[in-house]
Scaffold this active site. Structure first.
Site, PDB file in Angstrom:
ATOM      1  CG  HIS A   1      39.559  36.943  44.800  1.00 42.77           C
ATOM      2  ND1 HIS A   1      40.288  37.944  45.401  1.00 42.77           N
ATOM      3  CD2 HIS A   1      39.514  37.270  43.478  1.00 42.77           C
ATOM      4  CE1 HIS A   1      40.677  38.817  44.479  1.00 42.77           C
ATOM      5  NE2 HIS A   1      40.211  38.444  43.311  1.00 42.77           N
TER       6      HIS A   1
ATOM      7  CG  ASP B   1      40.616  42.299  42.000  1.00 42.29           C
ATOM      8  OD1 ASP B   1      40.112  41.183  42.213  1.00 42.29           O
ATOM      9  OD2 ASP B   1      41.774  42.450  41.572  1.00 42.29           O
TER      10      ASP B   1
ATOM     11  CD  GLU C   1      42.813  36.069  41.728  1.00 44.16           C
ATOM     12  OE1 GLU C   1      43.163  35.802  40.581  1.00 44.16           O
ATOM     13  OE2 GLU C   1      43.025  37.189  42.244  1.00 44.16           O
TER      14      GLU C   1
END
Ligand SMILES: [Zn+2]
Length: 457
Positions: free
Chosen positions: A274, A286, A320
């Site tokens: 993502h 992340d 996300e």
């Protein structure tokens, strides 16, 4: 323990040429920093990519252009996304046992995604501490209304150190997700959660929280401890200022890029990560890392002139982190095709050394991939761990509809030290480990596009 035997089915599914190609993919991916260079651009040149932000849009356009440059058939698919922006975020204890007159104690915190705002000059209220939802309910409305509720659920660091970081996370994150709403339902003025994290460097860790209609923030572990200690001695009052804003919805984009299959173009293997991130850091672990692994999968195949037999689809998902609007929009558009999807892969657990995959598929599908484990052996990424839960948030709908689903398992021992904090930055990614991940994703993806029979469902 005896060596697993190579069966006739293995040989038919993975003829010598395919095994040679998989070895060539491994060598090529382990010797190239394409993914790392892309990650450097996403994190350092473009920067944080929160949903609805100009950087999220620029990142989608950038990834689309890079995949076009590789020769893929690329489209940007629009998605309506929320747009929430952080404001001021300060807090101080203004009354507590032993307080020196004329002073206060600073509390380090950060707003949770979607948090409501306090008045511009803040609110002041007593703090009540609970460890669990049951304790909150036991206090009841009388003792909660008008107060600032602190959820002090500890993150189990021993689990994380022992390799079960995601189990520790899922236990603690329930309070970040549902705590503010539960406090609001009892009339709380605001809610705080202890940061869901495996290291204590007085860093607050943000994240998604169910809309609660009250200000909500994560305090550092150290500040949670401070409040707990002082509260044991008497009343604790806090002045809290959080001024985030919910702006009108924006248009975001999923990036979808196909390397058309030469024999079965309608059969699809998805590789994905993502593209959106939280706003505090630059979204390296992340999940910029997951996006660039998927990009490098396509790059390696193109560099080696390996045309997949089934279609390889690279997806850089939008949103996300704040509700999954990107994967929901994709599902709304393409769910009718999911019966023809051969597999879906997502990486969303960082960029550290890969161990293998969590797999939600028929047990026979795992057996069929034994030759791939052989290729992955030298990297160490041989685990094919069956799971009953979809192994990736963005591929959840595909997985639930029966598409065999794979989530790369990385060494997670330090992932939650940085996750959703200002320290999620490029330096946390070790280039050689990112290459291992890219190789692992590319090997599995090409095996799935080119093994003779599609994976059993
Ligand atoms: Zn993520």
């Amino acid at each position: 323990m005896s060596e697993p035997q190579t069966t006739q089915a293995d040989k038919l599914n993975f003829p010598p040429l395919l095994l040679q190609q998989l070895s060539a993919i491994k060598a090529a991916a382990l010797n190239d920093d394409y993914g790392y260079h892309q990650l450097a651009h996403l994190t350092e040149n473009i920067g944080p990519r929160p949903t609805g932000s100009p950087q999220a849009r620029a990142a989608a356009e950038y990834v689309a252009e890079e995949l076009r440059r590789l020769g893929l058939d690329v489209r940007l698919e629009p998605v309506t996304v929320p747009h929430w922006v952080r404001g001021a975020e300060t807090a101080a204890l203004v009354e507590y046992s032993g307080m020196v007159p004329g002073t206060t104690q600073k509390i380090v915190l950060t707003a949770l995604g979607g948090s409501s705002s306090t008045p511009a000059d803040g609110l002041t209220a007593d703090v009540v501490i609970v460890d669990t939802f049951e304790e909150l309910q036991a206090l009841g409305r009388d003792k909660v209304a008008g107060k600032i509720v602190l959820f002090n659920e500890l993150f189990d660091k021993q689990k994380a150190a022992a390799g079960l970081a995601f189990a520790a996370y899922s236990e603690a994150v329930r309070y970040r997700g549902a705590g503010p709403k539960a406090a609001a339902d009892l009339g709380a003025a605001a809610a705080l959660v202890r940061s869901v994290a495996s290291a204590d460097y007085r860093l607050p860790h943000t994240g998604f929280s169910l809309p609660a209609g009250i200000p909500a923030a994560a305090v550092t572990a150290e500040d949670a401890d401070l409040i707990v200690h002082l509260a044991a001695e008497g009343k604790v009052r806090m002045r809290l200022t959080l001024t985030p804003q919910k702006l009108p919805d924006e248009t975001g984009y999923n990036v979808i890029a196909d390397l058309k299959g030469s024999e079965h173009p309608e059969q699809i293997v998805v590789v994905s990560g993502h593209l959106d991130s939280w706003d505090l850091g630059t979204g390296a672990i992340d999940d910029g890392a997951g996006v660039v692994m998927a990009m490098q999968t396509a790059e390696v195949l193109q560099r080696l002139h390996l045309r997949p037999a089934r279609t390889l689809r690279v997806i850089a998902w939008m949103d996300e982190e704040t509700g999954g609007s990107g994967s929901k929009a994709y599902t709304a558009e393409y769910a009718g095709d999911f019966p023809r999807y051969v597999a879906a892969i997502e990486s969303d657990s960082g960029a550290a050394h890969p161990l293998g995959f969590e797999v939600k598929a028929a047990p026979t599908a795992i057996d069929a991939l034994r030759p791939v484990q052989g290729v992955l052996q030298s990297i160490g990424a041989t685990v094919l761990e069956p799971t009953t839960f979809p192994p990736g948030a963005d591929i959840e709908a595909m997985s639930e509809s029966g598409v065999p689903a794979f989530g790369i398992m990385q060494d997670g021992r330090t992932y939650f030290d940085y996750h959703h904090s200002a320290a999620d930055t490029l330096d946390k990614v070790v280039p050689s480990e990112l290459r291992e991940n890219a190789a692992t994703m590319a090997i599995l993806a090409y095996a799935l596009t080119n093994m003779k029979d599609p994976l059993p469902r």
